[in-house]
Design a protein around this motif. Structure first.
Motif, PDB file in Angstrom:
ATOM      1  N   GLY A   1       0.823  -1.216   0.000  1.00 53.25           N
ATOM      2  CA  GLY A   1       0.000   0.000   0.000  1.00 53.25           C
ATOM      3  C   GLY A   1       0.852   1.258   0.000  1.00 53.25           C
ATOM      4  N   GLY A   2       1.813   1.328  -0.932  1.00 52.48           N
ATOM      5  CA  GLY A   2       2.534   2.583  -1.167  1.00 52.48           C
ATOM      6  C   GLY A   2       1.824   3.328  -2.284  1.00 52.48           C
TER       7      GLY A   2
ATOM      8  N   ASP B   1       2.753  -3.384   7.020  1.00 58.85           N
ATOM      9  CA  ASP B   1       2.742  -2.457   8.160  1.00 58.85           C
ATOM     10  C   ASP B   1       1.442  -1.665   8.114  1.00 58.85           C
ATOM     11  OD1 ASP B   1       5.388  -3.152   8.855  1.00 58.85           O
ATOM     12  OD2 ASP B   1       6.109  -1.869   7.239  1.00 58.85           O
TER      13      ASP B   1
ATOM     14  N   LYS C   1       8.533   3.364   1.324  1.00 59.51           N
ATOM     15  CA  LYS C   1       9.554   4.249   0.728  1.00 59.51           C
ATOM     16  C   LYS C   1       8.989   5.601   0.310  1.00 59.51           C
ATOM     17  CE  LYS C   1      12.589   1.000   0.955  1.00 59.51           C
ATOM     18  NZ  LYS C   1      13.629   1.062   1.977  1.00 59.51           N
TER      19      LYS C   1
ATOM     20  N   SER D   1      10.485   9.955   0.482  1.00 56.79           N
ATOM     21  CA  SER D   1      10.902  10.637  -0.759  1.00 56.79           C
ATOM     22  C   SER D   1      10.927  12.146  -0.514  1.00 56.79           C
ATOM     23  CB  SER D   1       9.915  10.304  -1.878  1.00 56.79           C
ATOM     24  OG  SER D   1       8.689  10.959  -1.638  1.00 56.79           O
ATOM     25  N   THR D   2      11.244  12.907  -1.588  1.00 53.88           N
ATOM     26  CA  THR D   2      11.191  14.369  -1.445  1.00 53.88           C
ATOM     27  C   THR D   2       9.821  14.924  -1.886  1.00 53.88           C
ATOM     28  OG1 THR D   2      12.649  14.271  -3.362  1.00 53.88           O
ATOM     29  CG2 THR D   2      13.561  15.217  -1.417  1.00 53.88           C
ATOM     30  N   GLY D   3       8.972  14.052  -2.416  1.00 53.89           N
ATOM     31  CA  GLY D   3       7.613  14.489  -2.749  1.00 53.89           C
ATOM     32  C   GLY D   3       7.517  15.384  -3.972  1.00 53.89           C
ATOM     33  N   LYS D   4       8.470  15.258  -4.898  1.00 58.31           N
ATOM     34  CA  LYS D   4       8.405  16.051  -6.133  1.00 58.31           C
ATOM     35  C   LYS D   4       7.651  15.279  -7.198  1.00 58.31           C
ATOM     36  CE  LYS D   4      13.156  17.525  -5.915  1.00 58.31           C
ATOM     37  NZ  LYS D   4      14.331  17.487  -6.771  1.00 58.31           N
TER      38      LYS D   4
ATOM     39  N   HIS E   1       7.256  -2.490  -3.681  1.00 57.33           N
ATOM     40  CA  HIS E   1       8.502  -1.796  -3.970  1.00 57.33           C
ATOM     41  C   HIS E   1       9.505  -2.829  -4.465  1.00 57.33           C
ATOM     42  CE1 HIS E   1      12.193   0.744  -3.051  1.00 57.33           C
ATOM     43  NE2 HIS E   1      11.508   1.418  -3.941  1.00 57.33           N
TER      44      HIS E   1
ATOM     45  N   PHE F   1       8.369  -9.565  -3.218  1.00 57.54           N
ATOM     46  CA  PHE F   1       8.661 -10.365  -2.023  1.00 57.54           C
ATOM     47  C   PHE F   1       9.160 -11.766  -2.331  1.00 57.54           C
ATOM     48  CE2 PHE F   1       4.928 -13.043  -2.138  1.00 57.54           C
ATOM     49  CZ  PHE F   1       3.970 -12.270  -2.769  1.00 57.54           C
TER      50      PHE F   1
ATOM     51  N   TRP G   1      12.424   7.919  -9.199  1.00 59.75           N
ATOM     52  CA  TRP G   1      11.277   8.768  -9.594  1.00 59.75           C
ATOM     53  C   TRP G   1       9.980   7.968  -9.472  1.00 59.75           C
ATOM     54  CZ3 TRP G   1      12.168  13.674  -9.468  1.00 59.75           C
ATOM     55  CH2 TRP G   1      13.474  14.130  -9.693  1.00 59.75           C
ATOM     56  N   GLY G   2       9.709   7.497  -8.254  1.00 57.92           N
ATOM     57  CA  GLY G   2       8.598   6.567  -8.063  1.00 57.92           C
ATOM     58  C   GLY G   2       7.241   7.209  -7.842  1.00 57.92           C
ATOM     59  N   LEU G   3       7.201   8.523  -7.578  1.00 56.83           N
ATOM     60  CA  LEU G   3       5.877   9.123  -7.425  1.00 56.83           C
ATOM     61  C   LEU G   3       5.202   9.173  -8.796  1.00 56.83           C
ATOM     62  CD1 LEU G   3       6.953   9.694  -4.620  1.00 56.83           C
ATOM     63  CD2 LEU G   3       5.915  11.924  -4.710  1.00 56.83           C
TER      64      LEU G   3
ATOM     65  N   ALA H   1      11.318  -4.637   3.144  1.00 58.65           N
ATOM     66  CA  ALA H   1      11.440  -5.728   2.187  1.00 58.65           C
ATOM     67  C   ALA H   1      12.764  -5.542   1.432  1.00 58.65           C
ATOM     68  CB  ALA H   1      10.251  -5.676   1.247  1.00 58.65           C
TER      69      ALA H   1
HETATM   70  C1  LIG Z   1      16.294   9.915  -1.632  1.00 55.39           C
HETATM   71  C2  LIG Z   1      15.096   9.636  -2.489  1.00 55.39           C
HETATM   72  C3  LIG Z   1      14.213  10.661  -2.805  1.00 55.39           C
HETATM   73  C4  LIG Z   1      13.122  10.408  -3.649  1.00 55.39           C
HETATM   74  N1  LIG Z   1      12.301  11.447  -3.995  1.00 55.39           N
HETATM   75  C5  LIG Z   1      11.381  11.253  -4.960  1.00 55.39           C
HETATM   76  C6  LIG Z   1      10.623  12.344  -5.476  1.00 55.39           C
HETATM   77  O1  LIG Z   1      10.767  13.484  -5.047  1.00 55.39           O
HETATM   78  N2  LIG Z   1       9.743  12.101  -6.474  1.00 55.39           N
HETATM   79  C7  LIG Z   1       9.572  10.854  -7.000  1.00 55.39           C
HETATM   80  O2  LIG Z   1       8.814  10.699  -7.961  1.00 55.39           O
HETATM   81  N3  LIG Z   1      10.213   9.784  -6.464  1.00 55.39           N
HETATM   82  C8  LIG Z   1      11.122   9.947  -5.479  1.00 55.39           C
HETATM   83  N4  LIG Z   1      11.812   8.881  -4.971  1.00 55.39           N
HETATM   84  C9  LIG Z   1      11.431   7.506  -5.338  1.00 55.39           C
HETATM   85  C10 LIG Z   1      10.231   7.025  -4.517  1.00 55.39           C
HETATM   86  O3  LIG Z   1      10.447   7.278  -3.136  1.00 55.39           O
HETATM   87  C11 LIG Z   1       9.970   5.508  -4.675  1.00 55.39           C
HETATM   88  O4  LIG Z   1      10.320   5.057  -5.942  1.00 55.39           O
HETATM   89  C12 LIG Z   1       8.477   5.229  -4.462  1.00 55.39           C
HETATM   90  O5  LIG Z   1       8.075   5.855  -3.282  1.00 55.39           O
HETATM   91  C13 LIG Z   1       8.206   3.744  -4.397  1.00 55.39           C
HETATM   92  O6  LIG Z   1       6.824   3.566  -4.214  1.00 55.39           O
HETATM   93  P1  LIG Z   1       6.234   2.098  -3.997  1.00 55.39           P
HETATM   94  O7  LIG Z   1       4.775   2.175  -3.970  1.00 55.39           O
HETATM   95  O8  LIG Z   1       6.861   1.173  -4.995  1.00 55.39           O
HETATM   96  O9  LIG Z   1       6.855   1.624  -2.614  1.00 55.39           O
HETATM   97  P2  LIG Z   1       6.443   1.885  -1.092  1.00 55.39           P
HETATM   98  O10 LIG Z   1       6.015   3.267  -0.861  1.00 55.39           O
HETATM   99  O11 LIG Z   1       7.589   1.359  -0.293  1.00 55.39           O
HETATM  100  O12 LIG Z   1       5.194   0.939  -0.886  1.00 55.39           O
HETATM  101  C14 LIG Z   1       5.333  -0.467  -0.815  1.00 55.39           C
HETATM  102  C15 LIG Z   1       4.468  -0.977   0.324  1.00 55.39           C
HETATM  103  O13 LIG Z   1       4.514  -2.407   0.301  1.00 55.39           O
HETATM  104  C16 LIG Z   1       4.529  -2.893   1.644  1.00 55.39           C
HETATM  105  N5  LIG Z   1       5.150  -4.228   1.610  1.00 55.39           N
HETATM  106  C17 LIG Z   1       6.431  -4.543   1.356  1.00 55.39           C
HETATM  107  N6  LIG Z   1       6.605  -5.878   1.407  1.00 55.39           N
HETATM  108  C18 LIG Z   1       5.400  -6.425   1.716  1.00 55.39           C
HETATM  109  C19 LIG Z   1       4.943  -7.754   1.891  1.00 55.39           C
HETATM  110  N7  LIG Z   1       5.760  -8.803   1.770  1.00 55.39           N
HETATM  111  N8  LIG Z   1       3.626  -7.938   2.196  1.00 55.39           N
HETATM  112  C20 LIG Z   1       2.774  -6.868   2.319  1.00 55.39           C
HETATM  113  N9  LIG Z   1       3.166  -5.603   2.139  1.00 55.39           N
HETATM  114  C21 LIG Z   1       4.459  -5.358   1.834  1.00 55.39           C
HETATM  115  C22 LIG Z   1       5.364  -1.863   2.399  1.00 55.39           C
HETATM  116  O14 LIG Z   1       5.060  -1.879   3.782  1.00 55.39           O
HETATM  117  C23 LIG Z   1       4.960  -0.548   1.700  1.00 55.39           C
HETATM  118  O15 LIG Z   1       3.920   0.114   2.386  1.00 55.39           O
HETATM  119  C24 LIG Z   1      12.899   9.097  -4.136  1.00 55.39           C
HETATM  120  C25 LIG Z   1      13.766   8.062  -3.797  1.00 55.39           C
HETATM  121  C26 LIG Z   1      14.867   8.315  -2.993  1.00 55.39           C
HETATM  122  C27 LIG Z   1      15.827   7.200  -2.680  1.00 55.39           C
END
Ligand SMILES: Cc1cc2nc3c(=O)[nH]c(=O)nc-3n(C[C@H](O)[C@H](O)[C@H](O)COP(=O)(O)OP(=O)(O)OC[C@H]3O[C@@H](n4cnc5c(N)ncnc54)[C@H](O)[C@@H]3O)c2cc1C
Length: 478
Positions: free
Chosen positions: A32-33, A54, A60, A64-67, A219, A222, A341-343, A467
C-alpha cells in the motif's frame, strides 16, 4: 533533530484490520505505497483486497522528497523513441496525480511548482543540452539560465508545469477514499505464493488469500520468482535533511548528475528546505554515521541552516532507468525499478497495470514491460557488482566502524549479530538476510541491521522493517 522523515512527524494513524483467516478475492494487491494505492484507485469498482505488511503510508514513498516532475536527471535513454515515451509517461503521471487530488479534494499540500535541472560543470551542461532536444521534440517549452546563482550551477533549464506534495498525506487520503470501496488489511505480510488451479494462493500472516489476479506493489517484490528483480536492478541510497529557511521558494531543483535535490515545504508555519545528498550504490553506503556527518557538514558549509529532520531512503534502479512494471505473465503483475522517480513512475505503473486488467490499450505497456530485455552490458556489470557486494559481505568479519556495543560472531557455524542497548540489555539476532543470504551490517544511526545487497532492514530484535526480506532474523530464546 528528528531522526525520521519530515512527512511522518506528527502522523498518527489507526491500523485497519489484519488478515487472520483465509480469504478470497478477484484482485489481490500486495503493498500500500503510492503504487498499490493508485492501482486500487483505478480498480476500486472491482472486488479488490489490498494488504500491507505495516500500516499504510510508511513505505519508501514516505521517505521521498515528494516532487512530481518530468524534469528528471535521467531523461537520456540513448534512444529517441524511448526518451519521448518516457517523458510523455511522466507528464501523464503528473496529470493523473493532479486529477486525483482535484476530483477528491485531497489535502496533501499539493502545489504547482517550477522545476529546475542544473549543471555544475561543462559535462553536465552538455547532457542538459541533449535533454533540451527531447523537450523540443515533445513541444515542451522551457527557459534557459546561463550562470544561474542556483547552488553553484553554471547552466540550468526550468519548466513551470510540475508540482510538489506531502507524499504521506496523499497516501493516507487515498487510503481513506479506498476504504469505502475495497477491503484493506494492514499488518498483513505476504511471505509466499503459489499458482494452483488458475488461482494465486498467497500466504499472508500464515493464512491464505486466494485470488484470480495478483499485483505485487511491494517496492521490491517479495519473492525472487517475481521477475528475477535482484539480477536486473541495483539499490541506491541517499540521506535527506530538512532545514529551516527564511522563506518557502516556489521551485524544486535537481542537479543533472542526480547528486543534489532540493524542494521547499511549509509545515506549521515554518519554512523548510528539503535537501537530498549524493545517491550511491547501497553497498558503498555501509558506514551510515559517516555519511550523515558528511551531509551535515555539507549543509553547514553550503547553507549554514539548522537541520531539523534527517532520514534516508533507498530506491531500486533498473538498468535503463525505466520501471519494470506490468504483466509478468497471464494474471500476475509487478511494479518496481523506479530509479528514484517513483511518485510519477508508481502512478504510471498503476495506470498501465489497471488498463491491462480492464482491457484498455496503454501506450506505455511495452516501455515498462517487466519481461523486456534490458541493456545487456549494464546487466552484466550490475551483476558483477552485486556479486562483489555479496562476497565482501561474506568475507569482511569486522567493520572498522563497529563500536563496543555491537559484535558479529560465529558460534557452531552460525553467524550472529549482537547489539547491547543503553540499559545493557543484549539483543541477539541471526546475521544473515533471509532474502539472499547476505551478511547484515549494523546501522548506528537508526539502530537497525541492514542488508548491503538489497536493502532489507531489521530492528535490533530481528523484526523485518523493510522488504525484500519477509522473514525475521529473530533468535528464539531457549
Ligand atoms: C532519496 C530519495 C528521494 C526520492 N524522492 C522522490 C521524489 O521526489 N519524487 C519521486 O517521484 N520519487 C522519489 N523517490 C522515489 C520514490 O520514493 C519511490 O520510488 C516510491 O516511493 C516507491 O513507491 P512504492 O509504492 O513502490 O513503494 P512503497 O512506498 O515502499 O510501498 C510499498 C508498500 O509495500 C509494503 N510491503 C512490502 N513488502 C510487503 C509484503 N511482503 N507484504 C505486504 N506488504 C508489503 C510496504 O510496507 C509498503 O507500504 C525518491 C527516492 C529516494 C531514494
Amino acid at each position: 533533530m528528528f531522526n525520521n522523515s519530515i512527512w511522518l512527524k506528527g502522523i498518527k494513524t489507526k491500523a485497519n484490520k489484519k488478515v487472520t483467516q483465509d480469504l478470497e478475492t478477484d484482485i489481490l494487491i500486495v503493498g500500500g505505497g503510492i503504487t498499490g494505492l493508485t492501482t486500487a484507485y483505478f480498480l476500486k469498482n472491482k472486488k479488490v483486497i489490498l494488504i500491507d505488511k505495516d500500516k499504510i503510508g510508511y513505505g519508501k514513498t514516505a521517505f521521498s522528497t515528494g516532487k512530481i516532475t518530468y524534469l528528471q536527471d535521467n531523461l537520456l535513454k540513448g534512444n529517441k523513441e524511448k526518451e519521448n515515451l518516457y517523458l510523455q509517461s511522466q507528464i501523464e503521471a503528473i496529470n493523473i496525480i493532479k486529477n486525483i487530488v482535484i476530483e477528491n479534494n485531497i489535502k496533501c499540500d499539493y502545489e504547482s511548482n517550477l522545476s529546475f535541472l542544473y549543471a555544475t560543470n561543462k559535462k553536465e551542461r552538455k547532457k542538459i543540452k541533449k535533454i533540451e532536444k527531447i523537450l523540443l521534440r515533445n513541444n515542451i517549452s522551457y527557459k534557459v539560465k546561463e550562470n544561474n546563482n542556483l547552488y553553484n550551477s553554471i547552466y540550468s533549464i526550468k519548466v513551470d508545469d510540475t508540482a510538489v506534495i506531502n507524499p504521506v498525506k496523499y497516501m493516507l487520503e487515498l487510503k481513506n477514499i479506498l476504504a469505502k470501496e475495497i477491503d484493506i488489511y494492514e499488518n498483513s505480510i505476504a511471505t509466499d505464493y503459489e499458482f494452483i488451479e488458475n488461482r494465486f494462493k498467497v500466504k499472508v500472516n500464515n493464512n491464505y488469500i486466494t485470488s484470480k489476479i495478483l499485483i505485487v506493489a511491494t517496492h521490491y517484490p517479495f519473492s525472487m520468482s517475481l521477475g528475477l528483480v535482484p539480477f536486473k536492478t541495483h539499490i541506491e541510497k541517499s540521506f535527506l535533511a530538512a532545514m529551516n529557511v527564511d522563506k518557502n521558494k516556489k521551485f524544486n531543483a535537481i542537479s543533472q548528475n542526480g547528486n543534489h535535490s532540493i524542494r521547499f515545504y511549509t509545515k506549521s508555519q515554518d519554512d523548510y528546505m528539503v535537501y537530498c545528498s549524493v545517491s550511491n550504490r547501497l553497498s558503498k553506503n555501509i558506514d551510515n554515521e559517516k555519511l550523515v556527518k558528511n551531509l551535515l557538514w555539507e549543509i553547514k558549509s553550503r547553507f549554514n541552516n539548522k537541520v531539523k529532520y534527517i532520514w534516508s531512503n533507498t530506491d531500486i534502479m533498473s538498468s535503463d532507468s525505466i520501471p519494470l512494471s506490468g504483466r509478468l505473465n497471464k494474471n500476475l503483475y509487478i511494479a518496481t525499478g523506479y530509479s528514484t522517480w517513483g511518485l510519477t513512475n508508481g502512478t504510471i505503473s498503476a495506470k498501465v497495470i489497471s488498463d491491462l486488467i480492464i482491457g484498455l490499450d496503454n501506450k506505455y505497456t511495452s516501455l515498462l514491460d517487466p519481461n523486456r530485455m534490458s541493456n545487456i552490458v549494464n546487466l552484466i556489470v550490475n551483476n558483477m557488482k552485486i556479486a562483489k557486494t555479496y562476497i565482501l559481505s561474506k568475507t569482511i568479519k569486522e567493520y572498522s566502524f563497529y563500536k563496543r556495543n555491537v559484535n558479529v560472531y560465529i558460534e557452531n557455524g552460525i553467524r550472529y549479530g549482537k547489539y547491547i542497548d543503553d540499559k545493557n540489555v543484549e539483543h541477539i539476532v541471526y546475521n544473515k538476510c533471509p532474502h539472499m543470504k547476505c551478511n547484515l551490517i549494523f546501522n548506528f544511526m537508526d539502530k537497525t541491521w541492514d542488508c548491503p545487497c538489497h536493502a532489507s532492514r531489521f530492528d535490533i530484535d530481528g523484526n523485518v522493517i523493510s522488504a525484500p526480506a519477509n522473514y525475521s532474523i529473530k533468535v528464539e530464546k531457549k
